[in-house]
Design an enzyme around this catalytic site. Sequence first.
Site, PDB file in Angstrom:
ATOM      1  N   HIS A 151      41.669  34.962  52.117  1.00  0.00           N
ATOM      2  CA  HIS A 151      42.183  35.735  50.743  1.00  0.00           C
ATOM      3  C   HIS A 151      43.455  35.157  50.494  1.00  0.00           C
ATOM      4  CE1 HIS A 151      41.869  38.740  47.575  1.00  0.00           C
ATOM      5  NE2 HIS A 151      41.201  39.651  48.497  1.00  0.00           N
ATOM      6  N   ASP A 190      40.353  34.691  45.945  1.00  0.00           N
ATOM      7  CA  ASP A 190      40.071  35.992  45.631  1.00  0.00           C
ATOM      8  C   ASP A 190      38.636  36.325  45.248  1.00  0.00           C
ATOM      9  OD1 ASP A 190      42.566  36.453  45.069  1.00  0.00           O
ATOM     10  OD2 ASP A 190      42.832  35.791  42.990  1.00  0.00           O
TER      11      ASP A 190
END
Length: 394
Positions: free
Chosen positions: A368, A372
């Site tokens: 992450h 995204d």
Amino acid sequence: MADEVKLPRLGQGMEAGTITRWLKSEGETVEKGEPLFEVDTDKVTQEVEAEVGGTLLKIALAEGEAPVGQTVAWIGEPGEEIKEEAAPPPSAKETREPSSSETNLVREVTPPPSTNGGRIKASPLARRIARERGIDLAALRGTGPEGRIIAEDVEKAQAAPAPRAPVPVGEVESIPLTSIRKTIARRLTAAWQAPVFQLTLSADMTRANELVARSRELNPDVRVTVTDVLAKICAQALMRHRDVNVQYTEDALLRFPTANVGIAVAAPQGLVVPVVKSAERLSLAEIAAVRADLVDRARNQKLRADDMAGGTFTISNLGMFGVEAFVAVLNPPQAAILAVGTTEDRPVARDGAVVVRPTMTMTLTVDHRAVDGAPAAQFLQTVKAMLEEPGLAL
């Protein structure tokens, strides 16, 4: 003067290696380009070829760790002179007899490690392990050349086992960790520290299976597999979604212009990930040929460091074991890895009716920090669409 055989640098970032065995004995004739010894690095076990021909006059390091550039043997003509560096003579301070008070002090204090201008002498691998495990190198005593601290010294320091009762013979087998197994442990432990998320989709494999079968009919000499189709499709999807084809660093995201797809392989020495480079530019048959060669050499411990360098994405396929779905651990510094399960017949709804289709489940693990959720989901959607209509990727 005989030629020195030095430990070579086998890949980018290699600073030391461990000689595991010699393929030639002292006194044997060696041809230029002939495999001479095996080196275990933190990535791969690799044969090192002789750069000159002649007779292997002397082996300086039969086995063990050495820094890149250290002389490990000499090759020349029988009787030719060997230039060996003589060990420095002991100083007067080292040779005089200690007093009784000094003797008591020596018994209580661990001798300091060898230093070079105030810097503790230690191999790069030893420094990295000590840093990762919080071990103070100054408290260790090196067993390497000139008191140099090697990786084994750090491993022993951490273990420091207390005396135990003898273990009955035959109950427990102690298997020493290879450099590759230690590297797997360190890298996977580091991977768990990354903030990751998973996305899961299932794909109808009807068309993909037809493509595999048709490819084998047209070219029986090259055995195309579902993994090859996945490598091609993932490469094409990475070119459409370049924000997934990245590596994370502390200062920047590295976005790559080509898709270098790693294939996780269970080899005798442990998990290795050889790379199919620029997979988006290769045909399905070319990917199959490259993949078959890499897997064969991986299982025969013939991979070179370059075979596993430069990967930007990884595929881990356990479908051949009947695994329906699983979560793969990230392969840092890559930002994503695709875990692939088995293809099995499942009931699905089509046009208001229930039909049976060969279905495969995929789970994408994503870092992450680098990618995204929406871009990752779009990438996985593209992979699913191309699997269901392979013509989109070919």
